[in-house]
Scaffold this motif. Structure first.
Motif, PDB file in Angstrom:
ATOM      1  N   LEU A  32       0.995  -1.255   0.075  1.00 46.69           N
ATOM      2  CA  LEU A  32       0.011  -0.064  -0.145  1.00 46.69           C
ATOM      3  C   LEU A  32       1.028   1.371  -0.076  1.00 46.69           C
ATOM      4  O   LEU A  32       1.645   1.184   0.780  1.00 46.69           O
ATOM      5  CB  LEU A  32      -0.825   0.044   1.135  1.00 46.69           C
ATOM      6  N   GLN A  33       0.561   1.999  -0.769  1.00 43.63           N
ATOM      7  CA  GLN A  33       1.275   3.489  -0.841  1.00 43.63           C
ATOM      8  C   GLN A  33       0.322   4.568  -0.939  1.00 43.63           C
ATOM      9  O   GLN A  33      -0.801   4.521  -1.638  1.00 43.63           O
ATOM     10  CB  GLN A  33       2.179   3.548  -2.223  1.00 43.63           C
ATOM     11  N   VAL A  34       0.787   5.363   0.308  1.00 44.66           N
ATOM     12  CA  VAL A  34      -0.204   6.789   0.078  1.00 44.66           C
ATOM     13  C   VAL A  34       0.698   7.955   0.139  1.00 44.66           C
ATOM     14  O   VAL A  34       1.558   8.242   0.631  1.00 44.66           O
ATOM     15  CB  VAL A  34      -1.005   6.658   1.631  1.00 44.66           C
ATOM     16  N   ASP A  35       0.391   8.748  -0.897  1.00 42.74           N
ATOM     17  CA  ASP A  35       0.964  10.060  -1.204  1.00 42.74           C
ATOM     18  C   ASP A  35       0.074  11.437  -0.868  1.00 42.74           C
ATOM     19  O   ASP A  35      -1.031  11.325  -1.375  1.00 42.74           O
ATOM     20  CB  ASP A  35       1.213   9.973  -2.848  1.00 42.74           C
ATOM     21  N   PHE A  36       0.679  11.944  -0.018  1.00 43.88           N
ATOM     22  CA  PHE A  36      -0.152  13.076   0.438  1.00 43.88           C
ATOM     23  C   PHE A  36      -0.248  14.270  -0.267  1.00 43.88           C
ATOM     24  O   PHE A  36      -0.899  15.224   0.084  1.00 43.88           O
ATOM     25  CB  PHE A  36       0.156  13.328   2.156  1.00 43.88           C
ATOM     26  N   GLY A  37       0.883  14.457  -1.010  1.00 45.86           N
ATOM     27  CA  GLY A  37       0.800  15.278  -2.141  1.00 45.86           C
ATOM     28  C   GLY A  37       1.067  16.766  -1.613  1.00 45.86           C
ATOM     29  O   GLY A  37       0.793  17.911  -1.991  1.00 45.86           O
ATOM     30  N   LEU A  38       2.208  16.914  -0.666  1.00 45.73           N
ATOM     31  CA  LEU A  38       2.480  18.123  -0.043  1.00 45.73           C
ATOM     32  C   LEU A  38       3.422  19.114  -1.133  1.00 45.73           C
ATOM     33  O   LEU A  38       4.270  18.364  -1.664  1.00 45.73           O
ATOM     34  CB  LEU A  38       3.321  17.960   1.103  1.00 45.73           C
ATOM     35  N   ASP A  39       2.947  20.012  -0.746  1.00 49.39           N
ATOM     36  CA  ASP A  39       3.972  21.106  -1.558  1.00 49.39           C
ATOM     37  C   ASP A  39       4.881  21.617  -1.016  1.00 49.39           C
ATOM     38  O   ASP A  39       4.751  22.458  -0.123  1.00 49.39           O
ATOM     39  CB  ASP A  39       2.873  22.504  -2.092  1.00 49.39           C
ATOM     40  N   GLY A  40       6.055  20.997  -1.286  1.00 55.27           N
ATOM     41  CA  GLY A  40       7.463  21.437  -0.841  1.00 55.27           C
ATOM     42  C   GLY A  40       8.260  22.781  -1.287  1.00 55.27           C
ATOM     43  O   GLY A  40       9.289  23.018  -0.838  1.00 55.27           O
ATOM     44  N   ASN A  41       7.708  23.397  -2.157  1.00 53.79           N
ATOM     45  CA  ASN A  41       8.129  24.420  -2.773  1.00 53.79           C
ATOM     46  C   ASN A  41       7.699  25.809  -2.416  1.00 53.79           C
ATOM     47  O   ASN A  41       7.328  26.775  -3.159  1.00 53.79           O
ATOM     48  CB  ASN A  41       8.242  24.317  -4.277  1.00 53.79           C
ATOM     49  N   SER A  42       7.526  25.868  -0.979  1.00 50.70           N
ATOM     50  CA  SER A  42       6.799  26.973  -0.389  1.00 50.70           C
ATOM     51  C   SER A  42       7.860  27.903   0.116  1.00 50.70           C
ATOM     52  O   SER A  42       7.743  28.431   1.435  1.00 50.70           O
ATOM     53  CB  SER A  42       5.725  26.503   0.544  1.00 50.70           C
ATOM     54  N   TYR A  43       9.048  28.331  -0.480  1.00 50.08           N
ATOM     55  CA  TYR A  43       9.969  29.125   0.198  1.00 50.08           C
ATOM     56  C   TYR A  43       9.414  30.682  -0.372  1.00 50.08           C
ATOM     57  O   TYR A  43       8.905  30.797  -1.437  1.00 50.08           O
ATOM     58  CB  TYR A  43      11.242  28.947  -0.382  1.00 50.08           C
ATOM     59  N   ALA A  44       9.741  31.499   0.686  1.00 48.94           N
ATOM     60  CA  ALA A  44       9.198  32.980   0.142  1.00 48.94           C
ATOM     61  C   ALA A  44      10.519  34.031   0.802  1.00 48.94           C
ATOM     62  O   ALA A  44      11.356  33.677   1.766  1.00 48.94           O
ATOM     63  CB  ALA A  44       8.081  33.288   1.082  1.00 48.94           C
ATOM     64  N   ILE A  45      10.471  34.984   0.206  1.00 49.59           N
ATOM     65  CA  ILE A  45      11.550  36.216   0.762  1.00 49.59           C
ATOM     66  C   ILE A  45      11.126  36.507   2.172  1.00 49.59           C
ATOM     67  O   ILE A  45      10.248  36.649   2.367  1.00 49.59           O
ATOM     68  CB  ILE A  45      11.381  37.290  -0.318  1.00 49.59           C
ATOM     69  N   GLY A  46      12.301  36.509   2.739  1.00 46.65           N
ATOM     70  CA  GLY A  46      12.152  36.894   4.027  1.00 46.65           C
ATOM     71  C   GLY A  46      12.083  35.458   5.312  1.00 46.65           C
ATOM     72  O   GLY A  46      11.581  35.805   6.481  1.00 46.65           O
ATOM     73  N   SER A  47      11.969  34.320   4.718  1.00 48.81           N
ATOM     74  CA  SER A  47      11.814  33.334   5.483  1.00 48.81           C
ATOM     75  C   SER A  47      13.012  32.590   5.855  1.00 48.81           C
ATOM     76  O   SER A  47      12.834  31.496   6.693  1.00 48.81           O
ATOM     77  CB  SER A  47      10.978  32.083   4.933  1.00 48.81           C
ATOM     78  N   GLY A  48      14.129  33.350   5.667  1.00 50.67           N
ATOM     79  CA  GLY A  48      15.445  32.730   6.015  1.00 50.67           C
ATOM     80  C   GLY A  48      15.667  31.410   5.433  1.00 50.67           C
ATOM     81  O   GLY A  48      16.733  30.720   5.696  1.00 50.67           O
ATOM     82  N   GLY A  49      15.366  31.113   4.092  1.00 48.70           N
ATOM     83  CA  GLY A  49      15.246  29.972   3.222  1.00 48.70           C
ATOM     84  C   GLY A  49      14.734  28.594   3.780  1.00 48.70           C
ATOM     85  O   GLY A  49      14.885  27.787   3.246  1.00 48.70           O
ATOM     86  N   CYS A  50      13.714  29.079   4.621  1.00 47.14           N
ATOM     87  CA  CYS A  50      13.059  27.843   5.279  1.00 47.14           C
ATOM     88  C   CYS A  50      11.483  27.774   4.557  1.00 47.14           C
ATOM     89  O   CYS A  50      11.224  28.724   4.080  1.00 47.14           O
ATOM     90  CB  CYS A  50      12.649  27.760   6.621  1.00 47.14           C
ATOM     91  N   ARG A  51      11.114  26.499   4.390  1.00 43.88           N
ATOM     92  CA  ARG A  51       9.556  26.484   3.890  1.00 43.88           C
ATOM     93  C   ARG A  51       8.658  27.226   4.791  1.00 43.88           C
ATOM     94  O   ARG A  51       8.876  27.027   5.941  1.00 43.88           O
ATOM     95  CB  ARG A  51       9.166  25.080   3.758  1.00 43.88           C
ATOM     96  N   THR A  52       8.029  28.012   4.451  1.00 47.00           N
ATOM     97  CA  THR A  52       7.009  28.775   4.976  1.00 47.00           C
ATOM     98  C   THR A  52       5.624  28.057   5.385  1.00 47.00           C
ATOM     99  O   THR A  52       4.910  28.583   6.331  1.00 47.00           O
ATOM    100  CB  THR A  52       6.561  29.986   4.355  1.00 47.00           C
ATOM    101  N   ALA A  53       5.371  27.133   4.757  1.00 50.08           N
ATOM    102  CA  ALA A  53       4.196  25.990   4.877  1.00 50.08           C
ATOM    103  C   ALA A  53       4.366  24.811   4.135  1.00 50.08           C
ATOM    104  O   ALA A  53       5.237  24.776   3.282  1.00 50.08           O
ATOM    105  CB  ALA A  53       2.982  26.691   4.700  1.00 50.08           C
TER     106      ALA A  53
END
Length: 314
Positions: free
Chosen positions: A197-218
């Protein structure tokens, strides 16, 4: 010289109230695990600046990618905390042994604080904003029964103290392969040698924004996909014909130990057409990939996970 040892290490889990932040009063759990490979990557970006000499300038640093995998035992208690991380809090009935916890797809997923603890050297690697992006397991055969998770996160800090002083110990009661079963269309399927069984939750890992210190904002959730494969003895054409005719069926992957059980029920499933082929003189095996979906199922979810155990998940 003291060195960190794997057997003495721990994996701690807590739920975040706000994404990327450890709550002040967080409750932590000491989770059973086989491997924890959560890590951080941050590219060094080559400089193209010219300053009249041959030596390269100092490289820039890129965005922070917190990601990795965890291998865990398929068990009666710890799996409940991971299911809560995938689907949110369950609907629980029962006031004692047995408790029945039912997990269904919701519009969001909790974020986690996860900590790889190395108490031998008083070092604690804390990862915030973690969410489970993929979950899978295979059962059948004569091996240890484990599940795999792939995670994404926001940031890592390295500390000399843990994120919480008191961890709740999560008891370990494992399931084994021989306790597994599979139902197709509501009836036991006794010809299967292996299923996954494989479950893919489809998260958006490309949520970088200016001012976030290079971290994912969400980590926004996307469409949840459920798929897998059934490997079975080729005794008749019943399953093959269902694949050929695109006949909707159901699948229930289940593990049972006395009054306790763990089930993954997919009410609406279609099998993919394949051909068994003839590889040698031995018995013939057919592989039948499948995809689950939600259209009109009474359960109201593409996947319903039901955990019956002796433990109140809190």
């Amino acid at each position: 010289m003291t060195r960190a040892k794997g057997y003495h290490s721990q994996l701690a889990l807590g739920y975040e109230a706000a994404y990327g932040t450890t709550p002040a009063d967080v409750k932590g759990y000491n989770m059973p695990f086989n491997q924890s490979k959560i890590g951080i990557k941050q590219n060094l970006i080559e400089s193209s600046t010219i300053r009249g000499r041959r030596d390269k300038e100092q490289p820039a640093i890129g965005n922070i990618d917190v990601s990795g995998s965890i291998t865990l035992p398929v068990d009666q208690i710890g799996i409940g905390y991971w299911l809560a991380a995938m689907f949110g809090s369950p609907a629980t009935t029962g006031s004692g042994d047995p408790y029945t916890h039912v997990f269904k797809v919701t519009d969001g997923q909790p974020s986690l604080v996860l900590e790889q603890q190395y108490p031998d050297i008083a070092t604690y690697e804390t990862f915030n904003g973690c969410k489970i992006n993929k979950f899978s397991f295979t059962y059948g055969g004569d091996t240890e029964l484990t599940a795999q998770m792939e995670l994404l996160g926001a940031q890592r800090t390295v500390n000399t103290t843990p994120f919480t002083a008191n961890l709740t110990e999560v008891p370990l009661v494992k399931y084994n392969n021989f306790q597994g079963s599979l139902e197709e269309g509501g009836a036991p399927l006794a010809i299967v040698t292996e299923a996954n069984l494989q479950v893919d939750f489809g998260l958006d890992g490309n949520s970088y924004a200016i001012g976030s210190g290079g971290c994912r904002t969400a980590l926004p959730e996307g469409t949840l996909q459920v798929s897998g494969n059934i490997k079975a003895f080729f005794e008749d054409a019943v399953l093959l014909n269902k694949a050929i005719n695109n006949t909707k069926t159901s699948l229930n992957f289940k593990f049972t130990n006395g009054t306790h059980s763990l089930g993954f029920f997919m009410e609406e499933v279609v099998l993919q057409q394949t051909s068994p082929g003839i590889e040698d003189e031995k018995g013939i095996i057919i592989n039948l990939p499948f995809k689950a979906f939600y259209s009109s199922g009474a359960g109201g979810s593409i996947l319903v996970a039901t955990l019956v155990n002796s433990y109140a998940i809190s």
